[in-house]
Design a protein around this motif. Sequence first.
Motif, PDB file in Angstrom:
ATOM      1  N   THR A   8       0.122  -9.471  -1.466  1.00 24.65           N
ATOM      2  CA  THR A   8       1.083  -8.393  -0.760  1.00 24.65           C
ATOM      3  C   THR A   8       1.937  -8.975   0.346  1.00 24.65           C
ATOM      4  OG1 THR A   8       1.131  -6.317   0.143  1.00 24.65           O
ATOM      5  CG2 THR A   8      -0.817  -7.677   0.580  1.00 24.65           C
TER       6      THR A   8
ATOM      7  N   TYR B 120      -5.147  -1.246   2.519  1.00 24.49           N
ATOM      8  CA  TYR B 120      -5.079  -1.250   1.334  1.00 24.49           C
ATOM      9  C   TYR B 120      -6.308  -1.642   0.341  1.00 24.49           C
ATOM     10  CZ  TYR B 120      -2.103  -2.154  -3.158  1.00 24.49           C
ATOM     11  OH  TYR B 120      -1.234  -2.123  -4.176  1.00 24.49           O
TER      12      TYR B 120
ATOM     13  N   GLN C 216      -9.286   1.025   1.093  1.00 26.36           N
ATOM     14  CA  GLN C 216      -8.914   2.184   0.560  1.00 26.36           C
ATOM     15  C   GLN C 216      -8.978   2.434  -0.907  1.00 26.36           C
ATOM     16  OE1 GLN C 216      -5.346   3.559   2.386  1.00 26.36           O
ATOM     17  NE2 GLN C 216      -6.255   3.503   4.403  1.00 26.36           N
ATOM     18  N   THR C 217      -8.747   1.265  -1.792  1.00 22.36           N
ATOM     19  CA  THR C 217      -8.936   1.339  -3.084  1.00 22.36           C
ATOM     20  C   THR C 217     -10.277   0.684  -3.665  1.00 22.36           C
ATOM     21  OG1 THR C 217      -7.787  -1.041  -3.213  1.00 22.36           O
ATOM     22  CG2 THR C 217      -6.451   1.041  -3.298  1.00 22.36           C
TER      23      THR C 217
ATOM     24  N   SER D  33       0.788  -1.272  -0.052  1.00 20.00           N
ATOM     25  CA  SER D  33      -0.226  -0.133  -0.151  1.00 20.00           C
ATOM     26  C   SER D  33       0.821   1.159   0.271  1.00 20.00           C
ATOM     27  CB  SER D  33      -0.917  -0.095   1.181  1.00 20.00           C
ATOM     28  OG  SER D  33      -0.285  -0.030   2.353  1.00 20.00           O
TER      29      SER D  33
ATOM     30  N   ARG E 279      -0.749   1.519  -5.955  1.00 19.86           N
ATOM     31  CA  ARG E 279      -2.057   1.936  -5.657  1.00 19.86           C
ATOM     32  C   ARG E 279      -2.742   2.553  -6.910  1.00 19.86           C
ATOM     33  NH1 ARG E 279      -2.973   2.856  -0.367  1.00 19.86           N
ATOM     34  NH2 ARG E 279      -4.661   4.301  -0.891  1.00 19.86           N
TER      35      ARG E 279
ATOM     36  N   ASP F 147       2.522  -7.061   2.902  1.00 21.40           N
ATOM     37  CA  ASP F 147       1.956  -6.237   3.983  1.00 21.40           C
ATOM     38  C   ASP F 147       1.447  -7.178   5.188  1.00 21.40           C
ATOM     39  OD1 ASP F 147       2.279  -3.604   2.917  1.00 21.40           O
ATOM     40  OD2 ASP F 147       0.380  -3.764   1.967  1.00 21.40           O
TER      41      ASP F 147
ATOM     42  N   THR G  54      -2.562  -3.873   7.411  1.00 17.88           N
ATOM     43  CA  THR G  54      -2.308  -3.049   6.236  1.00 17.88           C
ATOM     44  C   THR G  54      -2.917  -3.404   5.160  1.00 17.88           C
ATOM     45  OG1 THR G  54      -0.293  -2.340   7.478  1.00 17.88           O
ATOM     46  CG2 THR G  54      -0.407  -1.790   5.065  1.00 17.88           C
ATOM     47  N   THR G  55      -2.836  -4.737   4.868  1.00 14.08           N
ATOM     48  CA  THR G  55      -3.686  -5.469   3.754  1.00 14.08           C
ATOM     49  C   THR G  55      -5.022  -5.084   3.565  1.00 14.08           C
ATOM     50  OG1 THR G  55      -2.145  -7.363   3.858  1.00 14.08           O
ATOM     51  CG2 THR G  55      -4.132  -7.427   2.680  1.00 14.08           C
TER      52      THR G  55
END
Length: 214
Positions: free
Chosen positions: A73, A83, A86-87, A43, A49, A75, A79-80
């Motif tokens: 990922t 990511y 947020q996308t 991320s 991104r 991450d 955090t995954t």
Amino acid sequence: MRQDISAGAKFPDYVLPDHTKTPRRLSDLQGDQLMILVLTRGSFCPKDRQHMLELVRFHPQFVVGYTQLVTITTDDWHTTNNYRQQTAAPWPFLYDEERIVQKDLDIKEYTDSSHDVMIPHTIVLGRNLQVFKVYDGYYYWGRPSVSELHAELRELARKTYRDWDITDAELRQKWKKGDKSDFYPYGDNSISMDELMLQMAGAVDQFAGKAEKP
């Protein structure tokens, strides 16, 4: 990328936890469909991104085109999830804190001394995890555009589905005789329509069992 990961080879059937902490096997997530596999730095990378946002916009076409999408990922779990959320990506994100994929495929990004990440790759897979095309995304322009993915998937689908051209006279005769073996998903060896709809919906808990780590 390992030399043997090339067109025609079978991609490793990794088992990794997804964003819900459920272990998933790639072949279970794929089902009998085509697949786009995205190996991402994580991320923190603006290039990754941006590419993910392009895939999010294209995702409805993957769904109706019988194509699964999976991201891997390095991450951590938290955090995954950030990511993915947020996308606004609706597909499975697998996280690989142990760098199993990075090490096995030999794609450590050695030029980055701050993060222990993978060199980004986008991999187009046919059924049974068969490699069709590998894109190296170390530079952003090395990644496939959505138009390139459309073209790759068109060619791959043409090679996959025997009923690609249903105007073919032989296919028409088979259908009239009740022989649906060459028609997807109606053939005897195909999945049921119910399972196909679940796959298209991404309902992985309903069409694929939880994978056990080997």
